[in-house]
Design a protein around this motif. Structure first.
Motif, PDB file in Angstrom:
ATOM      1  N   ALA B 288       0.795  -1.323  -0.062  1.00  0.00           N
ATOM      2  CA  ALA B 288       0.090   0.017  -0.115  1.00  0.00           C
ATOM      3  C   ALA B 288       0.874   1.136  -0.085  1.00  0.00           C
ATOM      4  N   GLU B 289       1.877   1.345   0.924  1.00  0.00           N
ATOM      5  CA  GLU B 289       2.958   2.481   0.739  1.00  0.00           C
ATOM      6  C   GLU B 289       3.509   2.565  -0.508  1.00  0.00           C
ATOM      7  N   ARG B 290       3.927   1.444  -0.984  1.00  0.00           N
ATOM      8  CA  ARG B 290       4.644   1.414  -2.317  1.00  0.00           C
ATOM      9  C   ARG B 290       3.784   2.410  -3.427  1.00  0.00           C
ATOM     10  N   ILE B 291       2.506   1.689  -3.359  1.00  0.00           N
ATOM     11  CA  ILE B 291       1.797   2.009  -4.690  1.00  0.00           C
ATOM     12  C   ILE B 291       1.369   3.460  -4.166  1.00  0.00           C
ATOM     13  N   PHE B 292       1.151   3.924  -3.071  1.00  0.00           N
ATOM     14  CA  PHE B 292       0.947   5.485  -2.469  1.00  0.00           C
ATOM     15  C   PHE B 292       1.927   6.189  -3.249  1.00  0.00           C
ATOM     16  N   ARG B 296       2.029   9.155  -6.233  1.00  0.00           N
ATOM     17  CA  ARG B 296       2.352  10.437  -5.905  1.00  0.00           C
ATOM     18  C   ARG B 296       3.540  10.831  -6.753  1.00  0.00           C
ATOM     19  N   GLU B 297       4.407  10.119  -6.987  1.00  0.00           N
ATOM     20  CA  GLU B 297       5.621  10.329  -7.722  1.00  0.00           C
ATOM     21  C   GLU B 297       4.901  10.647  -9.201  1.00  0.00           C
ATOM     22  N   ARG B 298       4.216   9.953  -9.563  1.00  0.00           N
ATOM     23  CA  ARG B 298       3.559   9.998 -10.950  1.00  0.00           C
ATOM     24  C   ARG B 298       2.532  11.233 -11.069  1.00  0.00           C
ATOM     25  N   LYS B 299       2.291  11.962  -9.959  1.00  0.00           N
ATOM     26  CA  LYS B 299       1.484  12.998  -9.782  1.00  0.00           C
ATOM     27  C   LYS B 299      -0.017  12.450 -10.058  1.00  0.00           C
ATOM     28  N   MET B 300      -0.343  11.242  -9.954  1.00  0.00           N
ATOM     29  CA  MET B 300      -1.733  10.646 -10.000  1.00  0.00           C
ATOM     30  C   MET B 300      -2.600  11.230  -8.986  1.00  0.00           C
ATOM     31  N   ILE B 301      -2.192  11.325  -7.740  1.00  0.00           N
ATOM     32  CA  ILE B 301      -2.722  11.819  -6.720  1.00  0.00           C
ATOM     33  C   ILE B 301      -2.219  13.014  -6.161  1.00  0.00           C
TER      34      ILE B 301
END
Lengths: 463, 301
Positions: B288-292, B296-301
């Motif tokens: 979950a941490e990794r996907i978050f 965030r890195e890809r600015k999807m959230i």
């Protein structure tokens, strides 16, 4: 008496299924209950099997050591059939999920028991074949469907799971492997053991492979949603539809109340909710002309039987807007209450209206909320007994009374305890009462022949 | 309110093949249905007509069998419909299609509101609706989530802000104000205002738009009603109009069909799939941490 699992048993099982054995606290809590959760008990050890040979080895070990074994598929049952009520070994088949062979010369599909119903349907339909049984729970395994002789929403025209099983590979309680039936269309060779195995709820043997019968995929299907002023007028139309010799694949009864639960549960609107009661019919066929002709005459018939209108559900999008809701009814009702039990009674089709009316009476008499829906076309009703805000004890008392009344009336009509969910643990008492000593004696005798040590799914169906 | 919904007949299944040689959709032998996106705009029209008074008419362009599409809209609740059909319209691209539709709309009568779907499932351009509005010289809004007549106070606000802002060529704006939000009796082109909520570049925009106008409804904004067997039985031929080139205001053949279409399709091909699959093993928390982090890195959230 059963032998309690010890460290050496776990070691022995690990030798049989390396890396796929969990014990004690390693086992997830979901393995202790089924979809409805009426009974819970954790197994001592969980074995995730992959092959017939592994199942055979596990059974031989358990048989030699008097360890109870319960088979579990996806755990979507409603009567506690897959619960290890005596502890011991839980044998999970979901990893045996390969489709082994599509035989286009014999129109059969050979599968492992853990294949999910939705995956099976998608696989055959992509290839223009059709596996007709269509229970609402698409994430059930085919092994579980065979074990309960699941019915579903096309039973009116196509029949139930038993009608589509040609052959089974079964591991017997002592580990012996037998093949029942086969790819043959006809079979008059001795007792119909294959048919006995179907619907035996994992008490006689472990199904490790199944040969299923396929049909060519109908070119198209159209559903009709017919709103009626009242429940009575909707249900009373059903016998007339059956008498008309039209052969819809399904005749489902939907109440407005249940539709509203489904809307809330899914967060999606149903296309029409102006009426209290609906019939949902489906027609399928191999040509547009044939299907159009049949839908038109069925629609006319519904109008003449008092339907306010008949809505046409003819495209993928429209079918999804209607059937998604229908498929979610169980979950939606479950979400509407704190706890519930279910009554999967089946009555002769001509008595469905009378029985549903009686349900309303039982609801009043017991003070229980009893939402329901049903396969009106085949006489199989699903009535849910909701606890809501009642105290546990009070709920159980009312539950017992309601079940007595419902099963009692069904029996009087020539009905039976379960249409498709099975007996498992939860409905044993009602089966025993309706069947009587003589029939239960026969069933129990059969159980002894297959499983003299009573190690396979003990405490279920007739024991 | 007089509403016109534009619809299109599209292939009946999602398993349509593209001819690898010509790059053209294989339509032969495939059953057809109403473009699913049009069902949402139809439903929007029916709901507006039910709530605020008025009627829904439908318009389609296509071969003779497109009549089936109009019949279906009648069974769903439309009062009448028109098929624009002429061999001289064949081979139209989005420009010629929208021009043809605009010509048809002019002949079909005056409407307060024209509704289109977001796009079609066979063309997927989402251009015909806006282009139709441009040909007609009326305002349009795309990706509409919700629409209703503007309330008097909203309309007043807008008038204040706009001061002497232009009113799209009609003079009825003040008249509409007096009649208030339920002014179902307003004639076509009365210049009343609609309140619209729409998606725009990831934002939700609320705005007023003056009628007559065109709205392209977003996908999934309602649950479209089902066609009624009773209504289907009651359909009469008079409810279905047919138009061809000779009925149009502009009868210059060059403006229609293939000759009116500047678009050239060079090649059609299925989009390349990206194979950037990664498999992560780990606990639920770690994953979950990794996907978050990744999102965030890809600015999807």
């Amino acid at each position: 008496m059963y032998h309690n699992i010890e460290e050496r048993d776990i070691r022995a099982l690990r030798d049989i299924a390396p890396g796929r054995v969990l014990a004690g606290a390693e086992i997830g809590g979901d393995y202790g209950h089924d979809e409805l959760g009426g009974i819970s008990r954790m197994p001592d050890v969980l074995v995730k099997v992959l092959t017939t040979e592994e199942v055979s080895a596990v059974m031989a070990y358990a048989y030699a050591n008097d360890i109870p074994v319960t088979v579990r598929g996806a755990g979507t049952g409603l009567v506690g059939g897959c619960i290890a009520v005596e502890g011991g070994i839980l044998l999970e088949t979901t990893a045996m999920n390969r489709i082994l062979e599509l035989d286009e010369d014999n129109l059969t599909l050979t599968v492992q028991p853990g294949v999910l119903l939705m995956d099976l349907a998608a696989y055959v339909e992509e290839r223009d074949y059709f596996y007709p049984p269509d229970p609402g729970e698409k994430t059930a395994t085919i092994g579980g469907n065979i074990s309960t002789n699941a019915g579903g929403m096309r039973a009116v025209k196509y029949g139930v799971t038993r009608d589509y099983v040609r052959g089974l590979t079964v591991v017997l309680p002592d580990g012996g492997i037998v093949k029942l039936g086969g790819k043959v269309v006809k079979n008059s060779s001795g007792y119909a053991l294959k048919d006995l195995m179907i619907g035996s709820e994992g008490t006689l043997g472990v199904i490790t492979e199944a040969i299923l019968k396929l049909l060519p995929l109908p070119a198209l299907s159209v559903s009709l949603l017919a709103p009626f002023e009242t429940m009575e007028s909707a249900i009373e139309a059903v016998p007339a539809i059956i008498r008309s010799k039209a052969v819809p694949t399904a005749i489902e009864y939907l109440s407005r109340e249940t539709i509203l639960f489904a809307e809330e549960y899914l967060g999606k609107q149903f296309p029409d909710k102006s009426s209290d009661a609906y019939l949902l019919l489906t027609v399928d066929g191999s040509s547009r002309a044939a299907v159009d002709g049949e839908t038109e005459s069925l629609a006319e018939l519904c109008l003449s039987l008092g339907a306010k209108d008949v809505y046409i559900v003819d495209t993928e999008e429209r079918k999804s807007s209607v059937w998604t809701a229908r498929g979610a009814f169980l979950e939606a009702i479950k979400a509407s209450t704190t706890e519930m039990d279910e009554c999967d009674v089946v009555v002769p089709r001509s008595r469905v209206a009378e029985f549903i009316r009686y349900t309303k009476q039982v609801a009043e008499e017991t003070g229980l909320r009893l939402p329901g829906f049903g396969h009106a076309g085949d006489g199989n009703l699903h009535i849910y007994l909701c606890r809501d805000e009642l105290e546990k004890e009070e709920f159980e008392a009312r539950l017992a009374k309601a079940f007595d009344l419902l099963y009692g009336r069904a029996a009087g009509m020539g009905g039976l305890v379960s249409g498709e969910h099975g007996i498992g643990w939860a409905k044993k008492g009602y089966l025993a009462r309706q069947s009587g000593d003589r029939l239960i004696g026969l069933m129990s005798g059969i159980k002894t022949v297959f499983d003299p040590k009573n190690i396979l799914n003990p405490g279920k169906v007739c024991r | 309110m007089k509403i016109l919904a534009c619809v299109k007949q599209v292939p009946g299944t999602n398993r349509v093949e593209i001819d690898p040689v010509t790059g053209v959709l294989k339509r032969d032998g495939v059953s057809s249905k109403l473009n699913p996106y049009d069902l949402y705009s139809l439903e929007t029209g029916f709901q507006l007509a039910e709530q605020y008074g008025g009627e829904v008419y439908t318009l389609t362009m296509g071969p003779d069998q497109a009549k089936t599409a109009i019949r279906e809209t009648l069974a769903m609740g439309a009062s009448g419909g028109t098929v624009i059909s002429d061999r001289r319209f064949a081979g139209a691209d989005v420009l010629a299609t929208s021009y043809t539709l605009a010509q048809g709309v002019k002949r079909a009568g005056e409407f307060d509101l024209i509704l289109c779907g977001k796009q079609t499932t066979d063309g997927d351009t989402a251009q015909v609706g806006p282009e139709l509005a441009e040909h007609l010289g009326i305002p349009h809004v795309t990706n509409v989530l919700e629409v209703r007549p503007a309330k008097r106070e909203e309309d007043g606000d807008m008038q204040q802000k706009e001061q002497d802002a232009r009113v799209s060529g009609t003079e009825g704006a003040s008249g509409a104000d007096e009649k208030g939000p339920d002014g179902a009796g307003n004639g076509p082109g009365a210049g009343r205002r609609l309140w619209v909520r729409a998606l725009r570049d990831g934002l939700i925009v609320e705005q007023l738009v003056t009628t007559p106008c065109l709205l392209c409804m977003e996908d999934g904004v309602n649950t479209p009603r089902l066609p009624s067997f009773r209504r289907q039985k009651a359909i009469t031929e008079e409810q279905i109009g047919v138009m061809n080139l000779d009925d149009m205001e502009d009868r210059n053949e060059k403006a229609y069909g293939l000759s009116g279409s500047p678009t050239q399709v060079v090649r059609m091909f299925p989009p390349q799939k990206r194979d950037g699959k990664e498999l992560w093993n780990g606990t639920e928390e770690e994953s979950a941490e990794r996907i978050f982090e990744l999102l965030r890195e890809r600015k999807m959230i």
